[in-house]
Design a protein around this motif. Sequence first.
Motif, mmCIF file in Angstrom:
data_model
loop_
_atom_site.group_PDB
_atom_site.id
_atom_site.type_symbol
_atom_site.label_atom_id
_atom_site.label_comp_id
_atom_site.label_asym_id
_atom_site.label_seq_id
_atom_site.Cartn_x
_atom_site.Cartn_y
_atom_site.Cartn_z
ATOM 1 N N ILE A 356 0.634 -1.125 0.131
ATOM 2 C CA ILE A 356 0.130 -0.003 -0.025
ATOM 3 C C ILE A 356 0.943 1.224 0.022
ATOM 4 O O ILE A 356 0.612 2.177 -0.628
ATOM 5 C CB ILE A 356 -0.869 0.211 1.201
ATOM 6 C CG1 ILE A 356 -2.139 -1.076 0.866
ATOM 7 C CG2 ILE A 356 -1.524 1.382 1.472
ATOM 8 C CD1 ILE A 356 -2.908 -1.367 1.961
ATOM 9 N N ASN A 357 1.894 1.217 0.841
ATOM 10 C CA ASN A 357 2.731 2.446 0.833
ATOM 11 C C ASN A 357 3.399 2.617 -0.536
ATOM 12 O O ASN A 357 3.545 3.817 -0.937
ATOM 13 C CB ASN A 357 3.640 2.043 1.819
ATOM 14 C CG ASN A 357 3.413 2.593 3.401
ATOM 15 O OD1 ASN A 357 2.548 3.115 3.585
ATOM 16 N ND2 ASN A 357 3.915 2.063 4.309
ATOM 17 N N GLU A 358 3.899 1.346 -1.234
ATOM 18 C CA GLU A 358 4.414 1.579 -2.486
ATOM 19 C C GLU A 358 3.452 2.345 -3.423
ATOM 20 O O GLU A 358 3.848 3.260 -4.440
ATOM 21 C CB GLU A 358 4.833 0.133 -3.124
ATOM 22 C CG GLU A 358 5.604 0.220 -4.347
ATOM 23 C CD GLU A 358 6.838 1.186 -4.324
ATOM 24 O OE1 GLU A 358 7.018 1.766 -5.432
ATOM 25 O OE2 GLU A 358 7.531 1.138 -3.235
ATOM 26 N N HIS A 359 2.019 1.779 -3.412
ATOM 27 C CA HIS A 359 1.179 2.348 -4.301
ATOM 28 C C HIS A 359 0.931 3.828 -3.998
ATOM 29 O O HIS A 359 0.765 4.800 -4.717
ATOM 30 C CB HIS A 359 -0.317 1.411 -4.173
ATOM 31 C CG HIS A 359 -0.432 0.297 -4.799
ATOM 32 N ND1 HIS A 359 -0.046 0.223 -6.282
ATOM 33 C CD2 HIS A 359 -0.319 -0.821 -4.376
ATOM 34 C CE1 HIS A 359 -0.108 -1.140 -6.603
ATOM 35 N NE2 HIS A 359 -0.313 -1.718 -5.480
ATOM 36 N N VAL A 360 0.827 4.168 -2.569
ATOM 37 C CA VAL A 360 0.802 5.686 -2.413
ATOM 38 C C VAL A 360 1.894 6.498 -2.687
ATOM 39 O O VAL A 360 1.655 7.653 -3.312
ATOM 40 C CB VAL A 360 0.541 5.634 -0.866
ATOM 41 C CG1 VAL A 360 0.669 7.256 -0.268
ATOM 42 C CG2 VAL A 360 -0.758 4.886 -0.182
#
Length: 430
Positions: A356-360
């Motif tokens: 999720i952090n990577e997508h954000v």
Amino acid sequence: MNPSPSADPRLARLRRMKLGALGLLAASLAGFGLSHAMGGQGAWAWVRAFCEAATVGALADWFAVVALFKRPLGLPIPHTAIVPANQARLGDNLAVFVRDHFLAPDALLARLQVFDPASRLGAWLSEPAQARMAAGMARTWLSQALDLLDERVVREAIQSFVVARLRAWDAGATAGEVLGLLTRDGRHHQLLDEALRRLGGYLDDEGVKERVSDLMVKYARKEWPRIVGTVNLVKPVEGIADNLADRLARALLDELHEVLSRPDHPLRQDYEAWVADYVARLRDDPQLREQIDGIKSRLIDHPSVQAYVQGLWAEIHAALRRNLDAQDSPLARHLEQSLLGLGRQLAANPALREAINEHVMTGARSLAARLREGVTEHIAQTVRGWDEKRLVQALELSVGPDLQYIRYNGTLVGGLIGIGLHALVLAFGG
């Protein structure tokens, strides 16, 4: 509506500061004139030196402060009214400053990475009260979004979509596929067996036999009245009909039992051939498929079907509204449980948090790149579009009182410099 500039409390302070600076200038001029009138000797020489230099300093700093915002005394002196003259450049420089210091992608992403949004979101949603609040907010947003929809447009869109999909649907091929699935592994024979059993039960019913007998007697009397009259002399025709109906039923039942007990019965073979031929025709016969498509088209164009399709949105809208407005509705509970589950998954699953952090981060990088130029251009155009007088007034109200201290300091520092110079003259001249 913005308040009137005259009602701004900063304006009163600015006026007081300007009056104070003007008072110091007037005092310097008065002291300078008085010292000259008194001969300018002794103590008055010191007063004259102070006031003369203070007047020069006050006038110079007054010119400097006024030249920032307007032309002193309205004179077209070069390099005055600096702020209005450079309004466009100031806007461009401000936009570049904001872009380079506040919207730099690397700086924004570094802060976002340290923030760890996935972990914070997981910790926040793991609390039932927070998940309930988030679900309530989501329901409110969805309810408001429903209000924004144009019902006529939505109904027309749903009708167009459903009708278009139905018209594009190959009903013949689908029927062939369904029948092919139903006939796989002899399932259609199970259907035939059930139909034969039900038919056998029907034929074995005494009431059915009586109705058949009555029909036979009625038909015989109508078609062959003389023969029936002759037969009645020997035996009542009703008894013959009852016996014949019973024998007919028994013959049919025996035939049905034989069909049920023999997998290779000719009736089953004919049934198998008919089903296989019909499935093949559904798949390959253009005429049959055209007939089915015609039936389908007539059904689609039927007013009842059209009215039903148009009413779909009303039913969907009402169901959504009920679920969104009710706090204990299945949708609300499902949404709350889903958010709570997401929070617990985020708290317990490092790989999910990292993903999720990577997508954000990827989304933020793309968004920052798009916003950077857009915000920069917006700031520059906004500053260029400001009214010149209002821009000057806004800046004066913001920094003008502080700028008046330059005039205070210029007056006092100028006076002190004058005293110093007078002392040097006395020291070296004497």
